[in-house]
Scaffold this active site. Structure first.
Site, mmCIF file in Angstrom:
data_model
loop_
_atom_site.group_PDB
_atom_site.id
_atom_site.type_symbol
_atom_site.label_atom_id
_atom_site.label_comp_id
_atom_site.label_asym_id
_atom_site.label_seq_id
_atom_site.Cartn_x
_atom_site.Cartn_y
_atom_site.Cartn_z
ATOM 1 N N ASP A 19 0.830 -1.204 0.000
ATOM 2 C CA ASP A 19 0.000 0.000 0.000
ATOM 3 C C ASP A 19 0.869 1.260 0.000
ATOM 4 O OD1 ASP A 19 -2.281 1.500 0.024
ATOM 5 O OD2 ASP A 19 -2.737 1.164 2.136
ATOM 6 N N ASN A 67 -10.601 -2.463 -6.197
ATOM 7 C CA ASN A 67 -9.781 -1.591 -7.059
ATOM 8 C C ASN A 67 -10.410 -1.348 -8.435
ATOM 9 O OD1 ASN A 67 -6.534 -2.752 -5.820
ATOM 10 N ND2 ASN A 67 -7.775 -1.017 -5.163
HETATM 11 C C1 FPP Z 1 -1.905 0.315 -3.306
HETATM 12 O O1 FPP Z 1 -1.452 1.623 -3.410
HETATM 13 C C2 FPP Z 1 -1.428 -0.509 -4.391
HETATM 14 C C3 FPP Z 1 -2.219 -1.020 -5.384
HETATM 15 C C4 FPP Z 1 -3.650 -0.764 -5.456
HETATM 16 C C5 FPP Z 1 -1.684 -1.853 -6.453
HETATM 17 C C6 FPP Z 1 -0.395 -2.555 -6.192
HETATM 18 C C7 FPP Z 1 0.368 -2.573 -7.468
HETATM 19 C C8 FPP Z 1 1.711 -2.554 -7.587
HETATM 20 C C9 FPP Z 1 2.609 -2.621 -6.448
HETATM 21 C C10 FPP Z 1 2.376 -2.442 -8.925
HETATM 22 C C11 FPP Z 1 2.003 -3.448 -9.941
HETATM 23 C C12 FPP Z 1 1.993 -4.834 -9.454
HETATM 24 C C13 FPP Z 1 2.768 -5.834 -9.939
HETATM 25 C C14 FPP Z 1 2.615 -7.208 -9.406
HETATM 26 C C15 FPP Z 1 3.764 -5.617 -10.973
HETATM 27 P P1 FPP Z 1 -2.501 2.777 -3.447
HETATM 28 O O2 FPP Z 1 -2.657 3.227 -4.850
HETATM 29 O O3 FPP Z 1 -3.775 2.351 -2.782
HETATM 30 O O4 FPP Z 1 -1.790 3.870 -2.590
HETATM 31 P P2 FPP Z 1 -2.481 5.029 -1.732
HETATM 32 O O5 FPP Z 1 -3.225 4.335 -0.612
HETATM 33 O O6 FPP Z 1 -1.332 5.823 -1.263
HETATM 34 O O7 FPP Z 1 -3.387 5.779 -2.657
#
Ligand code: FPP
Length: 248
Positions: A19, A67
């Site tokens: 996250d 998501n």
């Molecule tokens: C949460 O951060 C993360 C995600 C929703 C997606 C996770 C994806 C990756 C780490 C990259 C792609 C994955 C792979 C396997 C290559 P957020 O966007 O919710 O962060 P925030 O809470 O700060 O908005």
């Protein structure tokens, strides 16, 4: 003196809620997608470190069922990143003997992502060094519901009695049927929630929360999380005395 990792006290299955990509980008006045891009680099670093250290099962929460409600350009960018990751990492997975699995409602993913995913799983199916599972379009409640639906069909066909449905029996209907339950859950970015991840499977997991945003999560911090885990006493509802008597 720096403490070192004990091979026999590593988690067998480590799950991570990655996250903080969005906040990482916003802090730098960048588009959120840049945060995901940097987050994908952390995925590479941590997968490599987990393999080197000898963690047998690693599961990453890469895209939740919730998501899908994000703005379309962000969802599209995440799907492209995922596909690119699978393509660019295939050789490394083969070289390092990493088997890829995926859990979640995979049929909701774009067709080309599904194709790449299934090809990668097929090509790495023989690898025995580590099992990397990507949770994609995954929700813990969805997982339990789909298990119950399939279990009901099975019960009708096999005329099973309710008391035959044990925890082990039920677990075999979850998307994670072939994985042990996680021993450790890491969540980055300071949020202290499970967020509909592996709800059934995390029942006895130790949890490591860190304020570090996922794109900043380094191998050094990963090792600190594993050290913290190995210093904990896992009691599974027993007393400390009972655990000591068992030599745990
Ligand atoms: C949460 O951060 C993360 C995600 C929703 C997606 C996770 C994806 C990756 C780490 C990259 C792609 C994955 C792979 C396997 C290559 P957020 O966007 O919710 O962060 P925030 O809470 O700060 O908005």
């Amino acid at each position: 003196m720096t403490q070192s990792l004990l091979k026999e006290k590593l988690p067998r299955h480590l799950a991570i809620i990655m996250d903080g990509n969005g906040r990482w980008a916003e802090k730098r006045s960048l588009d959120r997608v840049e945060g995901h891009r940097k987050g994908a680099e952390s995925v590479r670093t941590i997968v490599r470190a987990a393999r080197e250290i000898g963690v047998p099962y690693l599961t990453l929460f890469a895209f939740s069922s919730e998501n899908w409600n994000r703005p379309r350009p962000e969802v599209d960018a995440l799907m492209i990143l995922l596909k690119n990751y699978l393509t660019s990492e295939l050789q490394e997975m083969l070289d390092r003997e990493i088997r890829l699995l995926a859990v979640g409602e995979l049929s909701r993913l774009p067709k080309e992502v599904q194709t790449t995913l299934h090809e990668t799983m097929k090509k790495t199916a023989h690898c025995q060094g580590m099992t990397l599972t990507l949770a994609l379009s995954y929700g813990g409640r969805d997982d339990i519901l789909q298990a119950i639906r399939r279990l009901m069909v099975h019960c009708q066909d096999q005329s099973l009695r309710p008391q035959e449905i044990t925890e082990d029996f039920f677990s075999k209907f979850l998307w994670t049927a072939n994985l042990p339950d996680p021993d450790l859950l890491i969540r980055t970015s300071g949020e202290m929630r499970i967020s509909n991840f592996l709800l059934w499977q995390l029942a006895y997991a130790e949890i490591y929360f860190t304020p570090t945003l996922w794109p900043d999560f380094s191998k050094e911090e990963f090792i600190r999380a594993l050290l913290s885990y190995q210093n904990r006493e896992r009691r599974f509802g027993l007393t400390s005395e009972q655990i000591r008597a068992e030599g745990g």
